[in-house]
Scaffold this motif. Structure first.
Motif, PDB file in Angstrom:
ATOM      1  N   ALA A   1     -27.143 -16.436  30.402  1.00 24.74           N
ATOM      2  CA  ALA A   1     -27.547 -15.858  29.126  1.00 24.74           C
ATOM      3  C   ALA A   1     -28.071 -16.949  28.199  1.00 24.74           C
ATOM      4  O   ALA A   1     -28.036 -18.133  28.531  1.00 24.74           O
ATOM      5  CB  ALA A   1     -26.359 -15.134  28.486  1.00 24.74           C
ATOM      6  N   SER A   2     -28.557 -16.542  27.036  1.00 24.91           N
ATOM      7  CA  SER A   2     -28.990 -17.532  26.047  1.00 24.91           C
ATOM      8  C   SER A   2     -27.760 -18.139  25.381  1.00 24.91           C
ATOM      9  O   SER A   2     -26.703 -17.509  25.283  1.00 24.91           O
ATOM     10  CB  SER A   2     -29.899 -16.880  25.008  1.00 24.91           C
ATOM     11  OG  SER A   2     -29.214 -15.883  24.273  1.00 24.91           O
TER      12      SER A   2
ATOM     13  N   ASN B   1     -31.148 -12.626  23.074  1.00 23.91           N
ATOM     14  CA  ASN B   1     -30.105 -13.260  22.266  1.00 23.91           C
ATOM     15  C   ASN B   1     -29.019 -12.273  21.858  1.00 23.91           C
ATOM     16  O   ASN B   1     -27.822 -12.575  21.934  1.00 23.91           O
ATOM     17  CB  ASN B   1     -30.711 -13.910  21.018  1.00 23.91           C
ATOM     18  CG  ASN B   1     -31.451 -15.201  21.329  1.00 23.91           C
ATOM     19  OD1 ASN B   1     -31.364 -15.728  22.435  1.00 23.91           O
ATOM     20  ND2 ASN B   1     -32.194 -15.697  20.373  1.00 23.91           N
TER      21      ASN B   1
ATOM     22  N   SER C   1     -26.926 -11.401  24.859  1.00 29.79           N
ATOM     23  CA  SER C   1     -26.090 -12.537  25.253  1.00 29.79           C
ATOM     24  C   SER C   1     -24.874 -12.663  24.341  1.00 29.79           C
ATOM     25  O   SER C   1     -23.752 -12.901  24.810  1.00 29.79           O
ATOM     26  CB  SER C   1     -26.912 -13.830  25.216  1.00 29.79           C
ATOM     27  OG  SER C   1     -27.993 -13.768  26.123  1.00 29.79           O
TER      28      SER C   1
ATOM     29  N   MET D   1     -27.847  -9.797  34.789  1.00 24.66           N
ATOM     30  CA  MET D   1     -26.681  -9.453  33.970  1.00 24.66           C
ATOM     31  C   MET D   1     -26.020  -8.166  34.456  1.00 24.66           C
ATOM     32  O   MET D   1     -24.784  -8.034  34.424  1.00 24.66           O
ATOM     33  CB  MET D   1     -27.113  -9.307  32.510  1.00 24.66           C
ATOM     34  CG  MET D   1     -27.574 -10.612  31.860  1.00 24.66           C
ATOM     35  SD  MET D   1     -26.211 -11.726  31.453  1.00 24.66           S
ATOM     36  CE  MET D   1     -25.715 -11.047  29.880  1.00 24.66           C
TER      37      MET D   1
END
Length: 342
Positions: free
Chosen positions: A155-156, A274, A277, A305
């Motif tokens: 993820a970010s 974002n 995440s 994800m």
């Protein structure tokens, strides 16, 4: 600006960590998140974190591959005033994020070495450039860049953890705490570089979210972002009618991220890596509401994800069990510090 009052010691010297960005929120916040985490990793209280916003030279933005071959004087000219500050402050680490800042990172790296300063550069996101142009490169695992100096994340990067979310949740007012259970946060994105949000897309999203609330009996905490079309919020509140909901007023204190500590699940529109995440830190059911079928890098991000059990598509029911939480920052920081010590 110093996002954290804590300091750290890098490589045994009293020095700064710089976050250098063009002010683009999503990129700047990822870089600050890593810088803040590096600061928090030690207790020596020796070093500050500087948040520096610049306007990158168009040459550095669009022709980053040429930067390693440019003479020192030209690098200084292209970097402008930050070149002078680089020579004065000699930061231990410079963190950048996003393809637009890649050329600036390379220029700062080469100028620092030319001046004998020994500054190390960390770049976040795949710049589509040779990894050796940077000291450390942190890329999404679905991107192709690999090498001995490359770290990957699913993820970010972000600054959230369960403790911060719980603290913020304790500050929420009756508008939010008064929502009946089950409560679902709805994080609304909007137009982006891949597509705009048409009136039809906004109406369809409003109907889908209202149908979800009707079928599940959930109250909705609506959190629009700066990119959210005004007509979407209008369509959504009209579609919800008498159903229980609350919507963030731009004039009030932002209930995010505290709202993540109050709800039973989170819906996130598909456009924002974002926001998705950050939500997965909670371990709550994270449900993705698609504007349209996502392809390319963001499509690959969704697929990874979902396969890992962190998110699921929005359906007409509320999952009864939590999802696998995703909290990558401690491992990223450990790997970064190990490489900085080499």
């Amino acid at each position: 600006m110093t996002p954290s009052g804590k300091n750290t010691k890098i490589n045994g010297a009293n020095s700064q960590i710089w976050v250098v960005s063009d002010g683009t929120a999503g990129m700047r916040l990822q870089a600050i998140a890593l810088g803040d985490a590096l600061v928090g990793a030690n207790i020596t209280n020796q070093t500050s974190l500087a948040d520096i916003i610049i306007t990158p030279s168009c040459w550095l933005r669009h022709l980053p591959r040429l930067v390693p071959f440019l003479p020192k004087a030209l690098l200084s000219s292209l970097l402008g005033s930050i070149a002078t500050r680089l020579n004065q402050d000699k930061p231990a680490v410079i963190i950048t994020c996003g393809r637009r800042m890649a050329g600036t990172s390379i220029a700062l790296n080469h100028l620092s070495k030319a001046n004998g300063a020994g500054t190390r550069t960390i770049h976040i996101q795949d710049p589509r450039l040779p990894p050796h142009y940077f000291d450390i490169l942190i890329v999404p695992q679905h991107d192709p860049a690999r090498g001995p100096n490359v770290l990957t994340s699913m993820a970010s990067l972000n600054r959230l953890d369960k403790s911060k979310i719980a603290d913020a949740a304790n500050q929420l007012g009756d508008k939010w705490t008064g929502l009946p259970a089950p409560r679902v946060a709805v994080l609304l994105g909007g137009a982006n570089r891949r597509y705009g949000i048409s009136a039809i897309m906004a109406k369809d999203m409003a109907k889908r979210l209202a149908d979800f609330a009707t079928k599940t009996g959930a109250s909705l905490a609506l959190i629009p972002s700066r990119r959210t079309p005004a007509n979407l919020v209008a369509h959504l509140t009209a579609a919800l009618g008498p159903l229980p909901y609350a919507v963030m007023d731009q004039a009030e204190n932002n209930p995010y991220p505290g709202i993540l500590g109050l709800v039973d699940a989170v819906i996130v529109t598909s456009d924002s890596v974002n926001m998705i995440s950050e939500a997965t830190v909670t371990g709550l059911p994270i449900l993705i509401a698609e504007w349209q079928s996502e392809t390319g890098r963001i499509g690959a991000f969704h697929d990874a994800m979902m396969t890992a059990g962190h998110i699921a598509p929005l359906r007409d029911h509320l999952p009864q069990k939590g999802f696998a939480p995703l909290f990558e920052m401690p491992a990223i920081v450990k790997s970064v510090l190990a490489r900085l010590d080499r």
